[in-house]
Enzyme design. Sequence first.
Site, PDB file in Angstrom:
ATOM      1  N   SER A 153       0.836  -1.190   0.000  1.00 37.24           N
ATOM      2  CA  SER A 153       0.000   0.000   0.000  1.00 37.24           C
ATOM      3  C   SER A 153       0.883   1.258   0.000  1.00 37.24           C
ATOM      4  O   SER A 153       1.724   1.413  -0.879  1.00 37.24           O
ATOM      5  CB  SER A 153      -0.963  -0.043   1.180  1.00 37.24           C
ATOM      6  OG  SER A 153      -2.009   0.878   1.015  1.00 37.24           O
ATOM      7  N   ASP A 246     -10.587  -4.439  -4.513  1.00 44.45           N
ATOM      8  CA  ASP A 246      -9.786  -3.361  -3.926  1.00 44.45           C
ATOM      9  C   ASP A 246      -9.945  -2.117  -4.768  1.00 44.45           C
ATOM     10  O   ASP A 246      -9.816  -2.168  -6.000  1.00 44.45           O
ATOM     11  CB  ASP A 246      -8.309  -3.788  -3.879  1.00 44.45           C
ATOM     12  CG  ASP A 246      -7.385  -2.748  -3.267  1.00 44.45           C
ATOM     13  OD1 ASP A 246      -7.864  -1.707  -2.778  1.00 44.45           O
ATOM     14  OD2 ASP A 246      -6.158  -2.987  -3.284  1.00 44.45           O
ATOM     15  N   HIS A 276      -8.092  -5.218  -0.227  1.00 46.96           N
ATOM     16  CA  HIS A 276      -6.912  -4.455   0.170  1.00 46.96           C
ATOM     17  C   HIS A 276      -6.512  -4.847   1.598  1.00 46.96           C
ATOM     18  O   HIS A 276      -7.353  -5.020   2.473  1.00 46.96           O
ATOM     19  CB  HIS A 276      -7.234  -2.960   0.129  1.00 46.96           C
ATOM     20  CG  HIS A 276      -6.037  -2.077   0.244  1.00 46.96           C
ATOM     21  ND1 HIS A 276      -5.229  -1.780  -0.832  1.00 46.96           N
ATOM     22  CD2 HIS A 276      -5.497  -1.423   1.305  1.00 46.96           C
ATOM     23  CE1 HIS A 276      -4.256  -0.976  -0.442  1.00 46.96           C
ATOM     24  NE2 HIS A 276      -4.392  -0.746   0.850  1.00 46.96           N
TER      25      HIS A 276
END
Length: 310
Positions: A153, A246, A276
């Site tokens: 991320s 996601d 995610h």
Amino acid sequence: MPLDRFVRALIQWQAVDRPAPVRTLPVEEVRRRYADGATRTRGGAAPEPVAEVSDRTIGVPDGSFGVRTYLPVTDRGRLVTYLHGGGWVVGDVDTHDGVCRRIAAVLGAVVVSVDYRRAPEHPHPVPLRDGIAAAEWAAAAFPGREHVIAGDSAGASLAVGIALHERDHGTVTFAAQVLVYPPADPGLTSESARTYGTGYLSDVEDLRWYYEQYVPRPRHGTDPIDLLGADHRGMPPTVIGTAEYDALHDDGVALAARMAADGVEVRHVPAPGLVHGYLLLADVVPAAAEATHRVLAAVEHLLTQVAVPH
């Protein structure tokens, strides 16, 4: 592929709890909630064994930050500098302890997990500079190893920025780059952002808030957070992991295509049915554990195929 049944249960549980949106809370509360969630998703699982774990502080011109180093039980001469996710605002070496232990065990690598200073107290470029300093410290502390730069991320965004810096200005040669569900488009304009932006454990409006904390005025096309606008020529072979459900799914797909167009060897590892943050779910969601190992298997393949001078 249908949403994984364990993930569906987590989403249903969250819907009952009805947590307040991240963007409406004080930063310290957001950090506490994220840390509590990371603890819950360990599910009481025993930590992956490593030979040694140590913490230390790295001094830089404008302050200091921490790193946590994991030595593997079986050392295969590798080194991973890891940048944790959390929107540049939350997360730390504790929330991602299990992730780093797993990397050390599977790859047989020394892992240096970077406790970079976080926004909004320390906005861009402080976390990036901390990451650069950490990668250079790791290379000096553990010389002669195949060095991988990795993150998930927001940490994946930092990993790209570090690799770009070292390509252009630094002294570190990376054998590979690992980016798991990377944010690549600060505008959040993709179809996946519209389709999966609510109801899948992460909210697209919260993602916008994270971007605003890190870079209050994003400069699309010139800022390192706009990864689709970067020149990736000469970057190391790259593994990109995406999750099907996601908001950032299409970011990872587009980044893989952009890197490939710039001549980078890219291996895209999709995670069907997952959301995610699946790296943090590996202890409680079997499909997340499988996806994590597919990413690491792709890294293993790159490291056994690519010869990098030390």
